[in-house]
Design an enzyme around this catalytic site. Structure first.
Site, PDB file in Angstrom:
ATOM      1  N   HIS A  76      15.143 -22.884   6.170  1.00 11.19           N
ATOM      2  CA  HIS A  76      14.975 -24.239   6.706  1.00 11.19           C
ATOM      3  C   HIS A  76      16.061 -24.619   7.711  1.00 11.19           C
ATOM      4  O   HIS A  76      15.964 -25.677   8.338  1.00 11.19           O
ATOM      5  CB  HIS A  76      14.956 -25.260   5.569  1.00 11.19           C
ATOM      6  CG  HIS A  76      16.322 -25.535   5.025  1.00 11.19           C
ATOM      7  ND1 HIS A  76      16.996 -24.619   4.230  1.00 11.19           N
ATOM      8  CD2 HIS A  76      17.145 -26.589   5.196  1.00 11.19           C
ATOM      9  CE1 HIS A  76      18.181 -25.121   3.928  1.00 11.19           C
ATOM     10  NE2 HIS A  76      18.297 -26.312   4.494  1.00 11.19           N
ATOM     11  N   HIS A  91      17.725 -27.732  12.081  1.00  7.34           N
ATOM     12  CA  HIS A  91      17.302 -28.046  10.713  1.00  7.34           C
ATOM     13  C   HIS A  91      15.818 -28.395  10.727  1.00  7.34           C
ATOM     14  O   HIS A  91      15.392 -29.331  11.410  1.00  7.34           O
ATOM     15  CB  HIS A  91      18.115 -29.219  10.168  1.00  7.34           C
ATOM     16  CG  HIS A  91      18.039 -29.352   8.696  1.00  7.34           C
ATOM     17  ND1 HIS A  91      16.984 -29.960   8.058  1.00  7.34           N
ATOM     18  CD2 HIS A  91      18.891 -28.935   7.723  1.00  7.34           C
ATOM     19  CE1 HIS A  91      17.183 -29.926   6.752  1.00  7.34           C
ATOM     20  NE2 HIS A  91      18.339 -29.307   6.528  1.00  7.34           N
TER      21      HIS A  91
END
Length: 170
Positions: A76, A91
């Site tokens: 992620h 992110h």
């Protein structure tokens, strides 16, 4: 013939050394960090930058040119060190760390050199939304002590389109 490849390699190195632009990592709409639905990002606890609210595309590209310094085990988050000294955190989604990497197919690794706009992987937006998480993608400068200026432009972007620029302290 070999000199052609050497020239191409030198051209890529020069691009990485001189590119101080920030690019959209995914197709979507610009969102200022202050509007991100997570205080870690909206209060700039991790650093300054911008967010993109994805629309339809799931293709993830590099927001900067540099060296990959981190790929989270849950895929992620990706760290990239720019030649100018800035460290960038890409992110993918909010709280998607809880999904254990399932919505991401990332095809780069630590130590890889990437160009801005280079394909990094795929983000399954439907899986993330279906699990109750937000798909917002953040591009964050994490070492603020090196950053002089960061400028961004509001709008809708294709993956790889220029969103802004950075300069570093001398």
């Amino acid at each position: 013939m070999f000199s052609f490849f050497k020239k191409q390699e030198n051209s890529q190195i020069q691009e990485i050394l001189t590119d101080n632009n920030l690019y959209s990592p995914i197709q979507g709409d610009f969102l200022s960090l202050e509007k991100v639905n997570d205080p870690v990002f909206s209060e700039k606890a991790m650093g300054d930058g911008f967010a993109i609210q994805p629309t339809e595309d799931q293709l993830i590209v590099s927001p900067v040119a540099g060296e990959v310094t981190m790929v989270a085990g849950t895929k992620h988050a990706i760290g990239i060190h720019m030649a100018n000294g800035l460290d960038i955190l890409l992110h993918l989604g909010l709280d998607t760390v809880n999904m254990g990497g399932s919505p991401f197919n990332i095809n780069i690794k630590v130590g890889d050199t990437v160009s801005a706009g280079q394909h990094l992987g795929i983000m399954n937006l439907e899986e993330i939304s279906g699990a109750g998480y937000e798909t917002t993608v953040m591009v964050i400068v994490t070492n603020m002590d090196v950053l002089e200026t960061l400028t961004t432009n509001d709008g809708s972007y294709q993956a790889g389109e220029k969103v802004g620029t950075v300069t570093v302290k001398q």
